[in-house]
Design an enzyme around this catalytic site. Structure first.
Site, PDB file in Angstrom:
ATOM      1  N   HIS A   1      -5.701  -6.098  -2.276  1.00 37.27           N
ATOM      2  CA  HIS A   1      -6.409  -5.889  -0.588  1.00 37.27           C
ATOM      3  C   HIS A   1      -7.140  -7.637  -0.668  1.00 37.27           C
ATOM      4  O   HIS A   1      -8.105  -8.466  -0.066  1.00 37.27           O
ATOM      5  CB  HIS A   1      -8.074  -5.051  -0.923  1.00 37.27           C
ATOM      6  CG  HIS A   1      -7.899  -3.883  -0.739  1.00 37.27           C
ATOM      7  ND1 HIS A   1      -8.877  -3.050  -1.417  1.00 37.27           N
ATOM      8  CD2 HIS A   1      -7.438  -3.140  -1.137  1.00 37.27           C
ATOM      9  CE1 HIS A   1      -8.495  -1.289  -1.541  1.00 37.27           C
ATOM     10  NE2 HIS A   1      -7.512  -1.770  -1.413  1.00 37.27           N
TER      11      HIS A   1
ATOM     12  N   HIS B   1       0.765   4.776  -2.741  1.00 31.13           N
ATOM     13  CA  HIS B   1       0.225   5.715  -2.074  1.00 31.13           C
ATOM     14  C   HIS B   1       1.453   6.426  -2.647  1.00 31.13           C
ATOM     15  O   HIS B   1       1.253   8.075  -2.421  1.00 31.13           O
ATOM     16  CB  HIS B   1       0.259   6.272  -0.382  1.00 31.13           C
ATOM     17  CG  HIS B   1      -1.496   5.320  -0.725  1.00 31.13           C
ATOM     18  ND1 HIS B   1      -2.464   6.213   0.879  1.00 31.13           N
ATOM     19  CD2 HIS B   1      -2.327   4.384  -0.922  1.00 31.13           C
ATOM     20  CE1 HIS B   1      -2.877   5.097   0.585  1.00 31.13           C
ATOM     21  NE2 HIS B   1      -4.093   3.911  -1.303  1.00 31.13           N
TER      22      HIS B   1
ATOM     23  N   ASN C   1      -3.503   8.390   4.621  1.00 30.05           N
ATOM     24  CA  ASN C   1      -2.154   8.116   4.811  1.00 30.05           C
ATOM     25  C   ASN C   1      -1.832   8.050   6.361  1.00 30.05           C
ATOM     26  O   ASN C   1      -1.157   6.922   7.110  1.00 30.05           O
ATOM     27  CB  ASN C   1      -1.348   8.601   4.203  1.00 30.05           C
ATOM     28  CG  ASN C   1      -0.779   8.740   3.106  1.00 30.05           C
ATOM     29  OD1 ASN C   1      -1.147   7.838   2.096  1.00 30.05           O
ATOM     30  ND2 ASN C   1      -0.493   9.769   1.892  1.00 30.05           N
TER      31      ASN C   1
ATOM     32  N   ARG D   1       1.070  -1.456  -0.159  1.00 29.19           N
ATOM     33  CA  ARG D   1       0.126   0.186  -0.209  1.00 29.19           C
ATOM     34  C   ARG D   1       0.919   1.123  -0.257  1.00 29.19           C
ATOM     35  O   ARG D   1       0.038   2.587  -0.635  1.00 29.19           O
ATOM     36  CB  ARG D   1      -1.055   0.432   0.924  1.00 29.19           C
ATOM     37  CG  ARG D   1      -1.527   1.457   1.188  1.00 29.19           C
ATOM     38  CD  ARG D   1      -3.385   1.022   2.120  1.00 29.19           C
ATOM     39  NE  ARG D   1      -4.005   1.957   2.518  1.00 29.19           N
ATOM     40  CZ  ARG D   1      -4.301   2.855   3.433  1.00 29.19           C
ATOM     41  NH1 ARG D   1      -3.582   3.000   4.158  1.00 29.19           N
ATOM     42  NH2 ARG D   1      -4.842   3.564   2.684  1.00 29.19           N
TER      43      ARG D   1
HETATM   44  C1  HEM Z   1      -8.754   0.812  -6.475  1.00 23.90           C
HETATM   45  C2  HEM Z   1      -8.943   2.609  -5.076  1.00 23.90           C
HETATM   46  C3  HEM Z   1      -8.871   1.716  -3.744  1.00 23.90           C
HETATM   47  C4  HEM Z   1      -9.190   2.015  -2.577  1.00 23.90           C
HETATM   48  C5  HEM Z   1     -10.604   3.426  -2.246  1.00 23.90           C
HETATM   49  C6  HEM Z   1      -7.678   1.952  -1.156  1.00 23.90           C
HETATM   50  C7  HEM Z   1      -8.926   2.268  -0.254  1.00 23.90           C
HETATM   51  C8  HEM Z   1      -7.908   1.312   0.962  1.00 23.90           C
HETATM   52  C9  HEM Z   1      -8.469   1.619   2.580  1.00 23.90           C
HETATM   53  C10 HEM Z   1      -8.961   3.000   2.717  1.00 23.90           C
HETATM   54  C11 HEM Z   1      -7.736   1.066   3.110  1.00 23.90           C
HETATM   55  C12 HEM Z   1      -8.082   0.497   4.685  1.00 23.90           C
HETATM   56  C13 HEM Z   1      -6.415   1.034   4.986  1.00 23.90           C
HETATM   57  C14 HEM Z   1      -6.610   1.127   6.430  1.00 23.90           C
HETATM   58  O1  HEM Z   1      -7.025   0.865   7.633  1.00 23.90           O
HETATM   59  O2  HEM Z   1      -5.540   2.297   6.969  1.00 23.90           O
HETATM   60  C15 HEM Z   1      -6.477   0.094   1.998  1.00 23.90           C
HETATM   61  C16 HEM Z   1      -5.318  -1.124   2.746  1.00 23.90           C
HETATM   62  C17 HEM Z   1      -5.038  -1.620   1.491  1.00 23.90           C
HETATM   63  N1  HEM Z   1      -4.711  -1.099   0.356  1.00 23.90           N
HETATM   64 FE1  HEM Z   1      -6.165  -0.377  -1.029  1.00 23.90          FE
HETATM   65  N2  HEM Z   1      -7.219   1.048  -2.049  1.00 23.90           N
HETATM   66  C18 HEM Z   1      -7.543   1.108  -3.453  1.00 23.90           C
HETATM   67  C19 HEM Z   1      -6.845   0.311  -4.176  1.00 23.90           C
HETATM   68  C20 HEM Z   1      -5.074  -0.406  -3.504  1.00 23.90           C
HETATM   69  C21 HEM Z   1      -4.488  -0.688  -4.521  1.00 23.90           C
HETATM   70  C22 HEM Z   1      -4.269  -0.600  -5.772  1.00 23.90           C
HETATM   71  C23 HEM Z   1      -3.273  -1.288  -3.840  1.00 23.90           C
HETATM   72  C24 HEM Z   1      -2.133  -2.052  -4.825  1.00 23.90           C
HETATM   73  C25 HEM Z   1      -2.007  -1.745  -5.877  1.00 23.90           C
HETATM   74  C26 HEM Z   1      -4.109  -1.137  -2.771  1.00 23.90           C
HETATM   75  C27 HEM Z   1      -2.380  -1.808  -1.199  1.00 23.90           C
HETATM   76  C28 HEM Z   1      -4.132  -1.777  -0.099  1.00 23.90           C
HETATM   77  C29 HEM Z   1      -3.473  -2.949   1.157  1.00 23.90           C
HETATM   78  C30 HEM Z   1      -2.434  -4.311   0.271  1.00 23.90           C
HETATM   79  C31 HEM Z   1      -3.783  -2.914   1.857  1.00 23.90           C
HETATM   80  C32 HEM Z   1      -3.979  -3.727   3.601  1.00 23.90           C
HETATM   81  C33 HEM Z   1      -2.784  -2.688   4.185  1.00 23.90           C
HETATM   82  C34 HEM Z   1      -2.210  -2.849   5.846  1.00 23.90           C
HETATM   83  O3  HEM Z   1      -2.431  -4.045   5.972  1.00 23.90           O
HETATM   84  O4  HEM Z   1      -1.649  -2.477   6.049  1.00 23.90           O
HETATM   85  N3  HEM Z   1      -4.517  -0.839  -2.442  1.00 23.90           N
HETATM   86  N4  HEM Z   1      -6.747   0.505   0.858  1.00 23.90           N
END
Ligand code: HEM
Length: 500
Positions: free
Chosen positions: A148, A21, A49, A17
Site C-alpha cells: 500500500h 487477488h 474485485n 493487487r
Molecule cells: C492485508 C490485507 C489487505 C487489505 C484489507 C487490502 C485492501 C485493499 C483495498 C480495499 C484496496 C482499494 C481497492 C480499490 O479501491 O479499488 C487496496 C488497494 C491495493 N492493494 Fe490491498 N489489501 C490488503 C493487502 C494487500 C496485499 C498483500 C497487496 C499486495 C502484495 C496489496 C496491494 C494493493 C495495491 C497495490 C493497491 C492499489 C491498487 C490500485 O491502485 O489499483 N494489498 N487494497
C-alpha cells in the site's frame, strides 16, 4: 511494463493487487483473469474485485505479445507474476527472481474470492489468521501490506473511518473527507485517494504514515496500534532496504501459492478464457464388432522389407483379401461427435485436409493406406485421441515405439504437415485426432474406391463392392467413435508430436 508504467504509474500498483487477488484465494493460476461463462461465476465479479481490481487489459496485451514470440508456451499466471515484479521495480521497489512454470486454471472460483480476500475493516487478529492459514507469518503480513505504498483506493473502502474512527489522525480524516467529496462530484464512494503520501514511488513512506496514523484502511492501521507489529513497522519505516528485502521475500512466497504445474491446468491462448470444447453427453458402453478388411497385406500390417516403400502396384498385386478381422470391443464410448463440429470454428478444414491429401496421394498412393493404418492404430488401443502421434518424453513411452508400430506405422510427417496447414487457417482449434480421421477418409476415398487404378483389385476382394464399401464405411465411422476425448478432456495440440 516499461511502456505501461510510463503512461500510467498507478498500473504497477493495480497489477500488484491483481497478482495478490489471483494468488490468495486459491493459488496463482490466472483464475482471476477469466471472464464469466455459463459454467462458472467469475472472480472478477466478486465483491472484493468488482469495479476495483484492474489491469486485465494490460495482461491481455502482454499475453498477445508473448504469444507472438512463444506460442502457447507461457501461462497467463506466469505473465502476471512477471509483470508484478517489473511494475514494482519500475516504481523504485525491489526486484526478485520470479519462479516460473505455473499453468492456468480451467475455471474461476468466485466463492474462494469472496471468502478469503481480507477486507479493509479487518482487525489484526483476523488479518493474521487469514494469512497464517495460507502459510504467511506476521512478519510477512506486515511486509506485504507495504504494497500500500503505491496506488489508490476508492473512498468507499474507507468511508467509515472519516467519521468517528479514533485510530485515524483527525486532521487527516477531515482532509480525506474533503478530498473524497470534492473529487467525487457527488459520488463519494467512487473517488480515489492515494494509499500513502508517495503513491507513485515504491518506498517505505507507508510505514511512516502508519506511525502518523495517516493511512486509509483500518486493516493497515492495525499493524501499528499498540500491538505486536509496532516494532517491525518502526524498523521498516527507518530502514527502506530492510523493508524491500522482506517484501521481495514475501512476494516470492506468494508466487508459490498452489500453482498448477505439470499436466494440471493449461496454457491459455487468451487470458480471459480457458480452452474448452463441447461436453461429453454420453459415454455409452458398447460392444462393437468390426469386420475390418485386412486387404492391404504387407503395406499395412507388416513392415516392408528393408523398410523400403514398395510401389502400389507391387503392394496390392502381392496381396489378396486376407481375411475379415473380427474385433470385439468391450468398451467403446462416444461423446458428442458431430460431422459439423468445426463448421463455425474452422469452415475451411475439410477443404484444407482434402487438398493436402490430394497432393499426398498423387505423390505416393500408398500413403492413403498408411494413414488408414495410422488411424486404426490410434483408435484401437485406447481411443481416437491422437496418442499415437506423440513423441516419447521423459514422462511417457510413446506408442510409436511399441512393437506393432515401430518402424511400421507411417504417415506422421503427413499429419504434421496437414496440421500446420490447418493451424494457419484456424489456430488451436482442430485436434490432431480429427485431422487423422479426415485424412483417412479422404485418402481412402481418393485412392481406393474412386475409379482409380485400384478399383479392379478392390473388385477382386469382393463380389459385391458396394456392399463391402458400405460396411467398411460404417465400420470406420464406428472406429472414429472409439473413446474420443471431448468436452474438457485432453487438449487441442499445436504440434501433433507434443502436448501443449
Ligand atoms: C492485508 C490485507 C489487505 C487489505 C484489507 C487490502 C485492501 C485493499 C483495498 C480495499 C484496496 C482499494 C481497492 C480499490 O479501491 O479499488 C487496496 C488497494 C491495493 N492493494 Fe490491498 N489489501 C490488503 C493487502 C494487500 C496485499 C498483500 C497487496 C499486495 C502484495 C496489496 C496491494 C494493493 C495495491 C497495490 C493497491 C492499489 C491498487 C490500485 O491502485 O489499483 N494489498 N487494497
Amino acid at each position: 511494463m516499461v511502456d505501461v508504467v510510463r503512461k500510467e504509474p498507478r498500473m504497477a500498483a493495480s497489477i500488484l493487487r491483481l497478482f495478490f487477488h489471483d494468488c490468495f484465494p486459491n493459488g496463482c493460476d490466472g483464475s482471476i483473469l477469466l471472464d464469466e461463462t455459463p459454467k462458472f461465476l467469475s472472480e472478477k465479479n466478486s465483491p472484493p474485485n468488482f469495479n476495483s481490481v484492474r489491469g486485465f487489459d494490460v495482461i491481455d496485451a502482454i499475453k498477445s505479445k508473448v504469444e507472438k514470440v512463444c506460442r502457447a508456451t507461457v501461462s497467463c499466471a506466469d505473465i502476471v507474476a512477471l509483470a508484478t515484479r517489473d511494475g514494482v521495480n519500475l516504481l523504485g521497489g525491489p526486484s526478485w527472481t520470479v519462479e516460473l512454470g505455473r499453468r492456468d486454471s480451467l475455471t474461476a472460483n468466485m466463492k474462494a474470492a469472496n471468502e478469503f480476500l481480507p477486507g479493509p475493516s479487518s482487525d489484526l487478529a483476523q488479518l493474521l489468521d487469514t494469512f497464517n492459514r495460507r502459510g504467511f507469518t506476521a512478519r510477512d503480513v506486515t511486509a506485504l501490506s507495504g504494497a500500500h505504498t503505491i496506488g489508490h483506493a476508492h473512498c468507499g473502502f474507507f468511508a467509515d473511518r472519516m467519521i468517528g474512527d479514533t485510530s485515524i489522525d483527525s486532521a487527516f480524516a477531515s482532509l480525506l473527507q474533503q478530498n473524497c467529496s470534492r473529487s467525487a462530484g457527488g459520488g463519494a464512494t467512487e473517488a480515489l485517494a492515494p494509499l500513502d503520501r508517495t503513491p507513485e514511488r515504491f518506498d517505505n513512506a507507508y510505514y511512516r504514515d502508519l506511525i502518523a496514523h495517516r493511512v486509509l484502511f483500518h486493516s493497515d492501521q492495525e499493524l501499528f496500534n499498540n500491538g505486536p507489529q509496532d516494532s517491525l513497522v518502526r524498523q521498516y519505516s527507518a530502514d527502506g532496504t530492510f523493508f524491500a528485502a522482506d517484501f521481495a521475500a514475501a512476494m516470492v512466497k506468494m508466487g508459490r501459492m498452489n500453482p498448477l504445474t505439470g499436466t494440471s491446468g493449461q496454457i491459455r491462448l487468451h487470458c480471459s478464457r480457458a480452452i474448452v470444447s463441447i461436453p461429453v453427453k454420453e459415454a455409452a458402453q458398447n460392444t462393437l464388432v468390426f469386420f475390418f478388411l485386412a486387404a492391404y497385406g504387407p503395406s499395412i500390417f507388416t513392415k516392408p522389407p528393408n523398410h523400403s516403400i514398395p510401389p502400389m502396384a507391387t503392394t496390392f498385386s502381392s496381396t489378396t483379401l486376407l481375411a475379415l478381422m473380427l474385433f470385439t470391443l468391450t468398451s467403446a464410448a462416444h461423446g458428442t461427435l458431430s460431422p459439423s463440429f468445426y463448421n463455425a470454428s474452422c469452415p475451411k478444414l475439410q477443404t484444407v485436409v482434402r487438398a493436402a491429401m490430394v497432393d499426398v496421394v498423387r505423390k505416393e498412393p500408398r500413403m492413403a493406406a498408411s494413414i488408414l493404418r495410422l488411424f486404426f492404430h490410434d483408435c484401437f488401443p485406447n481411443g481416437c485421441d491422437g496418442s499415437i502421434l506423440l513423441d516419447e518424453t521423459p514422462k511417457f513411452l510413446s506408442e510409436k515405439n511399441a512393437p506393432p508400430n515401430f518402424n511400421s506405422v507411417r504417415g506422421f510427417d503427413v499429419i504434421d504437415a496437414i496440421k500446420s496447414k490447418v493451424e494457419k487457417v484456424c489456430r488451436g482449434t482442430v485436434s490432431c485426432a480429427d485431422i487423422v480421421a479426415l485424412a483417412t477418409r479422404d485418402g481412402v476415398n481418393l485412392e481406393l474406391f474412386n475409379n482409380g487404378p485400384q478399383d479392379s483389385l478392390v473388385r477382386q476382394y469382393s463380389a459385391d463392392g458396394t456392399f463391402f464399401a458400405a460396411d467398411f464405411a460404417a465400420a470406420m465411422v464406428k472406429m472414429g467413435r472409439m473413446n474420443p476425448l471431448t468436452g474438457t478432456s485432453g487438449q487441442i495440440r499445436l504440434h501433433c508430436s507434443r502436448v501443449n
